[in-house]
Design a protein around this motif. Sequence first.
Motif, PDB file in Angstrom:
ATOM      1  N   MET A 372      23.441 154.256  72.148  1.00  0.00           N
ATOM      2  CA  MET A 372      24.291 154.281  73.462  1.00  0.00           C
ATOM      3  C   MET A 372      23.278 154.471  74.516  1.00  0.00           C
ATOM      4  N   ALA A 373      21.801 154.501  74.185  1.00  0.00           N
ATOM      5  CA  ALA A 373      20.739 154.548  75.267  1.00  0.00           C
ATOM      6  C   ALA A 373      20.858 153.454  76.196  1.00  0.00           C
ATOM      7  N   HIS A 374      21.192 151.979  75.832  1.00  0.00           N
ATOM      8  CA  HIS A 374      21.329 151.064  76.646  1.00  0.00           C
ATOM      9  C   HIS A 374      22.297 151.254  77.653  1.00  0.00           C
ATOM     10  N   LYS A 375      23.718 151.565  77.122  1.00  0.00           N
ATOM     11  CA  LYS A 375      24.803 151.518  77.891  1.00  0.00           C
ATOM     12  C   LYS A 375      24.628 152.753  78.929  1.00  0.00           C
ATOM     13  N   LEU A 376      23.874 153.865  78.500  1.00  0.00           N
ATOM     14  CA  LEU A 376      23.525 155.010  79.118  1.00  0.00           C
ATOM     15  C   LEU A 376      22.587 154.619  80.475  1.00  0.00           C
ATOM     16  N   ARG A 377      21.904 153.901  80.258  1.00  0.00           N
ATOM     17  CA  ARG A 377      20.824 153.437  81.248  1.00  0.00           C
ATOM     18  C   ARG A 377      21.472 152.575  82.299  1.00  0.00           C
ATOM     19  N   GLU A 378      22.538 151.559  81.874  1.00  0.00           N
ATOM     20  CA  GLU A 378      23.363 150.719  82.943  1.00  0.00           C
ATOM     21  C   GLU A 378      24.301 151.822  83.409  1.00  0.00           C
ATOM     22  N   ASP A 379      24.990 152.796  82.877  1.00  0.00           N
ATOM     23  CA  ASP A 379      25.692 153.725  83.537  1.00  0.00           C
ATOM     24  C   ASP A 379      25.237 154.563  84.858  1.00  0.00           C
ATOM     25  N   LEU A 380      23.678 155.034  84.437  1.00  0.00           N
ATOM     26  CA  LEU A 380      22.981 155.603  85.310  1.00  0.00           C
ATOM     27  C   LEU A 380      22.556 154.989  86.592  1.00  0.00           C
ATOM     28  N   VAL A 381      22.568 153.691  86.705  1.00  0.00           N
ATOM     29  CA  VAL A 381      22.142 152.949  87.824  1.00  0.00           C
ATOM     30  C   VAL A 381      22.689 153.486  89.060  1.00  0.00           C
ATOM     31  N   GLY A 382      23.987 153.523  89.323  1.00  0.00           N
ATOM     32  CA  GLY A 382      24.729 153.910  90.210  1.00  0.00           C
ATOM     33  C   GLY A 382      24.415 155.277  90.791  1.00  0.00           C
ATOM     34  N   VAL A 383      24.235 156.366  89.957  1.00  0.00           N
ATOM     35  CA  VAL A 383      23.701 157.651  90.130  1.00  0.00           C
ATOM     36  C   VAL A 383      22.394 157.525  90.622  1.00  0.00           C
ATOM     37  N   ASN A 384      21.628 156.860  89.746  1.00  0.00           N
ATOM     38  CA  ASN A 384      20.189 156.901  90.241  1.00  0.00           C
ATOM     39  C   ASN A 384      19.979 156.166  91.736  1.00  0.00           C
ATOM     40  N   ASP A 385      20.877 155.285  92.008  1.00  0.00           N
ATOM     41  CA  ASP A 385      20.722 154.466  93.415  1.00  0.00           C
ATOM     42  C   ASP A 385      21.008 155.404  94.670  1.00  0.00           C
ATOM     43  N   PHE A 386      21.928 156.367  94.060  1.00  0.00           N
ATOM     44  CA  PHE A 386      22.650 157.339  95.305  1.00  0.00           C
ATOM     45  C   PHE A 386      21.553 158.510  95.620  1.00  0.00           C
TER      46      PHE A 386
END
Length: 622
Positions: A372-386
């Motif tokens: 799930m690491a790959h999915k998690l990295r993608e999911d966190l893009v928005g959180v990271n950007d904010f």
Amino acid sequence: MCEVRSVNRWLQSILVRRQSRYPWVWMAALAILLVALGVVPNLMAQHPAVESHAGNAAVTHGAAPAADNAARLTPNFAEFGEERTEKILMIVLQLALILAIAKVGGWIFEMLKIPGVLGELAGGILIGPYLLGSVLQVYLAGHWYPLFPPPVGLTDWPLSDVLWTIAVLASIVLLFVTGLHTDLKQFMANLGPASVCAVGGVVVPYILGAWTVTKFVEGATFWSPSAMFMGAIMVATSVGITARVLSDIRRLDTPEGVTILGAAVVDDVLGILVLAIVMGIVKAERAGTSIDTASILLTTGKALGVWIGITAIVLVFAPVLERLIEGVKYAGARVGLALALAFLGAGIAEMFGLAFIIGAYSVGLGLSRTKMAHKLREDLVGVNDFIVPVFFAAMGMLVNFGAMKQALMFGAVITLLACLSKVIGCGLPALGWFNFRGAARIGVGMLPRGEVALIIAGVGLSSRLIEQDIFGVSIMMTLVTTVIAPIGLVSLFKGRPGRRGMTAWPSEQPLETERPIVVEMPITIARQFVQMLMATMEEQGFAPSYSDPEVGVYQMIRGNAVASLKELGGRVILEAPSALQDEVRQAVKVAEDRFLIAVKQIHEVMNSGNGPNAQGTTGPKR
């Protein structure tokens, strides 16, 4: 391919929110806003009605007139008393300007070919309480208040507790994501020149950084907190900009490029270890433990034990944690539960005397091997950007120019040694495999400091372990090393390979005449295509050796051959040596076919009874 292009054009019109054709509009709007916040209060203060209203409000609130009240406002808004609404409103307005200045500043810097994170930092410096923060004012409850009030004393914290808490949370998220991106397999595999170079790039900068503090700071010793923190700050390396430069000049897959990226993976882990050890020693000293060789070794063992313990526990239980997280079928559960683990790890690390970020990095590192690491990295893009830009802007807002004036010579020496320490520390060990030209390339490639250096500096300042002058010097060093590294790399990589025994670059044709494989698509789905392409290449025996979505650079390796990918504004560029051209082209074709199938499925859903067209919205023309 014609069908792919037609679907891509449709996706471009449906999915892509086009960027402004006039980018200068954003810069002009932000400039006008800053001028208005600085000038309008002074103009309105001269208006009798406003003066009368402000005076009445001051009497009502039991406060001084507007000008005096603004001057007395402290970063934590103690003057507001129990009025939570005013405090919340100030925080909301502060976040509004911080996000605007960070995003626009990052965008401007990237247009200048400078890492966007430095633009976020520069934006924070601009609006900080030591520069424009006390000039920019807002009208609230009958008063003009500085948006970022300066601290009353030199030792007071310049940001409110709430704003700094948000910045700390951002650093936890950032290091958690960094841990997720760290390839443990590659870390264990880099036991050759990459590891030797990384170790040299840790030892030499640390010693030089700590030693320099003893020469410039009165009373400091090699084991003083300020000296140890400067050493830890000097250790950090951020090669995202290096990877982008090497990819642009088509040298990412060279022996020097592979060594730099491999050493960066090892350097990240060693840098966190150094911080863990430094925090352990400092906390032990604060607790009254005498600093001698035995106590240092004991404290180091405890720090390493906690760090390795958290990482090992998460690694061992990662499959169970993955099943539990993926088993919660609720929107956003994966992100929420993973961040909960990161915050838990951060809290445990702090309770054991280490920094928050060490625990967050450990949790990310432990989860990096899960499916799930790959999915998690993608999911966190928005959180990271904010949230992450808030941290870098906050770092800039802590820069006190007044305190730095007396430390300019100190800053110049630290910056010079920061450059030499990486060139010497990474370059000298590389001479076992490379000539002088190749060793210099590796040293300069490891030169940029980045987000980890800023985080370590922030930890030291917030813990009162370093002063404002050392913090400012750290910011100065980070900016200079990050800017000059690309300039040196472009010049150094002209000419022949630097690996001993190589007389030409590893390709049958001159590198400049090889044609990379280019796939163009909407920018919003380009990253997803890259991930699908990498998964397809893994099926063909390739293994990912480097991944940096922030700058859009990836690397795949099979045997001794390396293929590099770059995603830039919707253009996916894949470069590979001639020996791999057939396999790579086949992988691209398979990935395109799979992607086309996925796009068709989206198209069918949007035109079916469940899609938006069923609701009467505009769909693609037939």
